[in-house]
Design a protein around this motif. Structure first.
Motif, PDB file in Angstrom:
ATOM      1  N   GLY A  87       0.819  -1.216   0.000  1.00  0.00           N
ATOM      2  CA  GLY A  87       0.000   0.000   0.000  1.00  0.00           C
ATOM      3  C   GLY A  87       0.848   1.259   0.000  1.00  0.00           C
ATOM      4  O   GLY A  87       0.546   2.232  -0.706  1.00  0.00           O
ATOM      5  N   LYS A  88       1.939   1.256   0.785  1.00  0.00           N
ATOM      6  CA  LYS A  88       2.842   2.409   0.818  1.00  0.00           C
ATOM      7  C   LYS A  88       3.542   2.594  -0.526  1.00  0.00           C
ATOM      8  O   LYS A  88       3.722   3.723  -0.982  1.00  0.00           O
ATOM      9  CB  LYS A  88       3.895   2.245   1.925  1.00  0.00           C
ATOM     10  N   PHE A  93       4.907   6.007  -3.748  1.00  0.00           N
ATOM     11  CA  PHE A  93       5.858   5.912  -4.849  1.00  0.00           C
ATOM     12  C   PHE A  93       5.182   5.654  -6.184  1.00  0.00           C
ATOM     13  O   PHE A  93       5.838   5.398  -7.184  1.00  0.00           O
ATOM     14  CB  PHE A  93       6.900   4.829  -4.538  1.00  0.00           C
ATOM     15  N   LYS A  94       3.844   5.718  -6.179  1.00  0.00           N
ATOM     16  CA  LYS A  94       3.036   5.617  -7.399  1.00  0.00           C
ATOM     17  C   LYS A  94       3.329   4.358  -8.218  1.00  0.00           C
ATOM     18  O   LYS A  94       3.273   4.371  -9.443  1.00  0.00           O
ATOM     19  CB  LYS A  94       3.216   6.860  -8.271  1.00  0.00           C
ATOM     20  N   MET A  95       3.624   3.264  -7.533  1.00  0.00           N
ATOM     21  CA  MET A  95       3.832   1.991  -8.221  1.00  0.00           C
ATOM     22  C   MET A  95       2.485   1.381  -8.553  1.00  0.00           C
ATOM     23  O   MET A  95       1.510   1.580  -7.825  1.00  0.00           O
ATOM     24  CB  MET A  95       4.617   1.022  -7.332  1.00  0.00           C
ATOM     25  N   GLY A  96       2.436   0.628  -9.613  1.00  0.00           N
ATOM     26  CA  GLY A  96       1.235  -0.117  -9.947  1.00  0.00           C
ATOM     27  C   GLY A  96       1.024  -1.228  -8.921  1.00  0.00           C
ATOM     28  O   GLY A  96       1.977  -1.686  -8.279  1.00  0.00           O
ATOM     29  N   SER A  97      -0.211  -1.692  -8.803  1.00  0.00           N
ATOM     30  CA  SER A  97      -0.514  -2.682  -7.768  1.00  0.00           C
ATOM     31  C   SER A  97       0.250  -3.991  -7.959  1.00  0.00           C
ATOM     32  O   SER A  97       0.712  -4.594  -6.992  1.00  0.00           O
ATOM     33  CB  SER A  97      -2.012  -2.949  -7.689  1.00  0.00           C
ATOM     34  N   GLY A  98       0.430  -4.425  -9.201  1.00  0.00           N
ATOM     35  CA  GLY A  98       1.166  -5.663  -9.456  1.00  0.00           C
ATOM     36  C   GLY A  98       2.630  -5.556  -9.059  1.00  0.00           C
ATOM     37  O   GLY A  98       3.167  -6.436  -8.387  1.00  0.00           O
ATOM     38  N   ALA A 104       6.729  -6.159  -2.528  1.00  0.00           N
ATOM     39  CA  ALA A 104       6.450  -6.376  -1.102  1.00  0.00           C
ATOM     40  C   ALA A 104       6.476  -7.859  -0.753  1.00  0.00           C
ATOM     41  O   ALA A 104       6.999  -8.251   0.289  1.00  0.00           O
ATOM     42  CB  ALA A 104       5.101  -5.761  -0.735  1.00  0.00           C
ATOM     43  N   SER A 105       5.936  -8.689  -1.642  1.00  0.00           N
ATOM     44  CA  SER A 105       5.867 -10.132  -1.387  1.00  0.00           C
ATOM     45  C   SER A 105       7.231 -10.810  -1.430  1.00  0.00           C
ATOM     46  O   SER A 105       7.407 -11.880  -0.845  1.00  0.00           O
ATOM     47  CB  SER A 105       4.943 -10.815  -2.397  1.00  0.00           C
ATOM     48  N   SER A 106       8.172 -10.221  -2.129  1.00  0.00           N
ATOM     49  CA  SER A 106       9.507 -10.811  -2.128  1.00  0.00           C
ATOM     50  C   SER A 106      10.395 -10.166  -1.064  1.00  0.00           C
ATOM     51  O   SER A 106      11.198 -10.845  -0.431  1.00  0.00           O
ATOM     52  CB  SER A 106      10.151 -10.707  -3.507  1.00  0.00           C
ATOM     53  N   MET A 107      10.206  -8.900  -0.827  1.00  0.00           N
ATOM     54  CA  MET A 107      11.103  -8.177   0.069  1.00  0.00           C
ATOM     55  C   MET A 107      10.823  -8.438   1.549  1.00  0.00           C
ATOM     56  O   MET A 107      11.736  -8.808   2.294  1.00  0.00           O
ATOM     57  CB  MET A 107      11.001  -6.684  -0.239  1.00  0.00           C
TER      58      MET A 107
END
Length: 169
Positions: A87-88, A93-98, A104-107
């Motif tokens: 969400g952050k 940082f205006k990243m796309g949801s994917g 986030a899922s890897s980090m």
């Protein structure tokens, strides 16, 4: 301890398992800081919400077969941190949801996995579970140690059991 956590997050971010090419270079330090804050806040909220035993079980784990980064996604604490961090990434940082979800899922699970490994490594003086808890609670880990956990003593008793000691009373 927070500086060590920041450096750990930075190492995971720079590792080739995290696709950080979706971010402009000028945002990379801010993303590392945000991930560090997400992990520290997630752990702090867990402790504040009375989830010390859940947190300790995450860090105690199965010492003979520690969870890998991706295996941690099934842990509700880690899952909550992943969602918050994604969400952050989208809002700040205006990243796309994917892309945000993938990063986030890897980090976050890799950060937690590395953190668990470092806190459980007796030869690593830079990380300890007690030091981490003191850092995220503002030094109030001793107050927690006087609060009984369900079915046992306080935090010191739980820490002792996780670290192989335990109380025999």
């Amino acid at each position: 301890m927070l500086e060590e956590l920041f450096n750990l997050v930075k190492g995971v971010f720079n590792d080739n398992t995290v696709d950080n090419n979706v971010l402009p270079a000028e945002h990379k330090d801010a993303v590392v800081a945000e991930a560090t804050n997400t992990v520290a806040s997630g752990l702090r909220n867990m402790v504040a919400g009375g989830g010390v035993e859940n947190l300790l079980s995450l860090f105690g784990g199965n010492k003979n077969n520690p969870q890998s980064g991706k295996g941690l996604l099934s842990n509700p604490i880690v899952s909550m941190m992943v969602g918050h961090f994604a969400g952050k990434l989208m809002s700040k940082f205006k990243m796309g949801s994917g892309d945000a979800s993938n990063m986030a899922s890897s980090m976050i699970p890799n950060v937690i996995s590395n953190l668990v490994n470092k806190t459980n490594d007796p030869s690593n003086n830079g990380f300890s579970l007690e030091g981490l808890l003191n850092s995220i609670t503002g030094g109030k880990v001793n107050e927690l140690s006087t609060q009984p956990a369900s079915g046992g003593g306080g935090l010191n008793d739980i820490l002792g059991k996780l670290m192989g000691g335990g109380n025999s009373n």
